[in-house]
Design a protein around this motif. Structure first.
Motif, PDB file in Angstrom:
ATOM      1  N   ASP A 289       0.248  12.278   2.710  1.00 46.41           N
ATOM      2  CA  ASP A 289      -0.964  12.021   3.980  1.00 46.41           C
ATOM      3  C   ASP A 289      -1.953  11.244   3.191  1.00 46.41           C
ATOM      4  O   ASP A 289      -3.206  11.725   3.513  1.00 46.41           O
ATOM      5  CB  ASP A 289      -1.436  13.478   4.196  1.00 46.41           C
ATOM      6  N   ARG A 290      -1.714  10.158   2.902  1.00 45.92           N
ATOM      7  CA  ARG A 290      -2.566   9.054   2.010  1.00 45.92           C
ATOM      8  C   ARG A 290      -2.493   7.842   2.928  1.00 45.92           C
ATOM      9  O   ARG A 290      -1.090   7.224   2.685  1.00 45.92           O
ATOM     10  CB  ARG A 290      -2.577   8.768   0.712  1.00 45.92           C
ATOM     11  N   HIS A 291      -3.474   7.348   3.698  1.00 43.34           N
ATOM     12  CA  HIS A 291      -3.300   6.041   4.752  1.00 43.34           C
ATOM     13  C   HIS A 291      -4.336   4.893   4.187  1.00 43.34           C
ATOM     14  O   HIS A 291      -3.992   3.875   4.920  1.00 43.34           O
ATOM     15  CB  HIS A 291      -3.086   6.494   6.117  1.00 43.34           C
ATOM     16  N   ASP A 292      -4.859   5.071   3.240  1.00 41.28           N
ATOM     17  CA  ASP A 292      -5.718   3.984   3.057  1.00 41.28           C
ATOM     18  C   ASP A 292      -5.450   2.605   1.914  1.00 41.28           C
ATOM     19  O   ASP A 292      -6.201   1.892   1.677  1.00 41.28           O
ATOM     20  CB  ASP A 292      -7.195   4.824   2.309  1.00 41.28           C
ATOM     21  N   THR A 293      -4.130   2.969   1.598  1.00 44.10           N
ATOM     22  CA  THR A 293      -3.725   1.843   0.398  1.00 44.10           C
ATOM     23  C   THR A 293      -2.465   1.119   1.244  1.00 44.10           C
ATOM     24  O   THR A 293      -2.282  -0.110   0.787  1.00 44.10           O
ATOM     25  CB  THR A 293      -3.046   2.325  -0.719  1.00 44.10           C
ATOM     26  N   VAL A 294      -1.825   1.434   2.222  1.00 47.46           N
ATOM     27  CA  VAL A 294      -0.665   0.746   2.583  1.00 47.46           C
ATOM     28  C   VAL A 294      -1.183  -0.586   3.250  1.00 47.46           C
ATOM     29  O   VAL A 294      -0.271  -1.451   3.242  1.00 47.46           O
ATOM     30  CB  VAL A 294       0.318   1.640   3.741  1.00 47.46           C
ATOM     31  N   GLY A 295      -2.316  -0.716   3.849  1.00 54.87           N
ATOM     32  CA  GLY A 295      -2.879  -1.799   4.439  1.00 54.87           C
ATOM     33  C   GLY A 295      -2.909  -2.888   3.390  1.00 54.87           C
ATOM     34  O   GLY A 295      -2.819  -3.958   3.681  1.00 54.87           O
ATOM     35  N   ILE A 296      -3.341  -2.364   2.104  1.00 56.45           N
ATOM     36  CA  ILE A 296      -3.296  -3.332   1.011  1.00 56.45           C
ATOM     37  C   ILE A 296      -1.970  -4.098   0.724  1.00 56.45           C
ATOM     38  O   ILE A 296      -1.889  -5.267   0.604  1.00 56.45           O
ATOM     39  CB  ILE A 296      -3.846  -2.762  -0.316  1.00 56.45           C
ATOM     40  N   ASP A 297      -1.129  -3.099   0.859  1.00 61.37           N
ATOM     41  CA  ASP A 297       0.549  -3.697   0.771  1.00 61.37           C
ATOM     42  C   ASP A 297       0.693  -4.732   1.667  1.00 61.37           C
ATOM     43  O   ASP A 297       1.315  -5.636   1.535  1.00 61.37           O
ATOM     44  CB  ASP A 297       1.451  -2.652   0.716  1.00 61.37           C
TER      45      ASP A 297
END
Length: 340
Positions: free
Chosen positions: A78-86
């Motif tokens: 439930d962590r969604h703030d890093t996949v955009g970096i990917d």
């Protein structure tokens, strides 16, 4: 009168949630504004005016990609703030391989149910990736698709556009036998091989690594963005070729930067392989060749330079905050990649 459809909402699409998501993401998008941006989000197209000063024949370079099944870990934690970096990284790391400077990025988020706060969290990562890439987030799309995606899941993709003067394009034509190969360290598997990763760990992501992180935390580490390092490097030396080590690992990606008849000899003891890869290999009983044909094995970029330029190249990359190692050389005989 504001747009609203009770019938559409009953079918599972809440247009007002989309408006709320746009309002929440505006603060993140604003962080990415660069001099060329001519429009804000909300229009039918993103407008960008590139600075062509000093360019004789500007060439636009584009790249597109997604995050893949790494998103399953984001759902799990439930962590969604890093996949955009990917998402940004997978696009911009491709276009810098030909020497292009990223200009702007657009994203596409498809959700089963539009939860504005979560969409804004996803876009915050996209914005952070754009800041790291020194490019602008000038638009995107959020699509609510009930019945197509589960309510708690989503997909994320995007594309980047960059620019390079034609005479400065890096296309591998200068690569010759005897060139040195420099590996720039990755932060882990980046965004590739996660179908095999999930099969190996089979949901057991809470195992601890020696640095105290869980396997899940290590795997969710965002993809490294190499824009600043590459831009700094090409200012200092003549770069012969660059390969982004993504899906297909060493065996698929390094040959893409080599002229016919040349091979890459990679010394396996030339750099430290991150623990997450050794754990994967051991637990999955994966043959060495399959590891290097699936994962980046700790090397996110492979760069070919003249042997005499190695010290200056390493210095430039490390001055940009990245770790780099001489990992091999280009050889005359054979084709492809040889591990030694």
């Amino acid at each position: 009168m504001k747009s609203f459809s009770e019938s559409y909402k009953e079918a599972g699409v809440d247009v007002t949630a989309g408006y709320r998501a746009v309002e929440l993401m505006k603060q993140h998008v604003k962080r990415t504004t660069t001099a060329g941006v001519l429009s804000g989000i909300g229009g039918f197209g993103g407008l960008f005016a590139p600075d062509l000063t000093g360019m004789e024949r500007p060439v636009l370079v584009s790249g597109t990609d997604g995050v893949g099944t790494k998103l399953k870990l984001a759902f799990l934690l439930d962590r969604h703030d890093t996949v955009g970096i990917d998402c940004v990284a997978m696009c911009v790391n491709d276009i810098i391989c030909c020497g292009a400077k990223p200009l702007f990025f657009l994203d596409y988020v498809a959700v089963g149910k539009n939860r504005p706060e979560r969409v804004a969290e996803i876009v915050s990562g996209v914005a952070e990736g754009c800041v790291q890439s020194e490019c602008a987030l000038i638009g995107g799309e959020t699509a609510e698709m009930p019945g197509f995606y589960p309510e708690d899941e989503y997909d994320l993709a995007g594309f980047a556009v960059g620019i390079v003067d034609e005479k400065k394009i890096i296309d591998g034509a200068k690569v010759k036998a005897g060139d040195a190969l420099i590996g720039v360290a990755s932060s882990g598997p980046h965004s590739n091989g996660f179908s095999l990763i999930r099969k190996v760990f089979d949901g057991n992501f809470e195992e601890k690594l020696s640095d105290g992180r869980t396997v899940a935390e290590a795997l969710l580490t965002p993809t490294k963005i190499y824009v600043r390092a590459v831009m700094r490097l090409i200012e200092k030396i003549d770069v012969h070729a660059i390969s982004h080590i993504t899906g297909g690992g060493f065996f698929e990606n390094i040959p893409r930067m080599l002229p016919d008849g040349l091979s890459a000899k990679i010394r396996l003891d030339s750099y430290p392989v991150p623990e997450i890869f050794t754990r994967l290999q051991q637990e999955g009983k994966i043959p060495q060749r399959d590891m290097y044909n699936t994962f980046n094995m700790g090397i996110g970029l492979c760069i070919a330079v003249a042997k005499e330029d190695v010290p200056q190249a390493l210095s430039a990359i490390e001055a940009a905050g990245e770790k780099a190692y001489p990992i091999g050389e280009v050889a005359e005989s054979g084709e492809g990649v040889v591990l030694c």
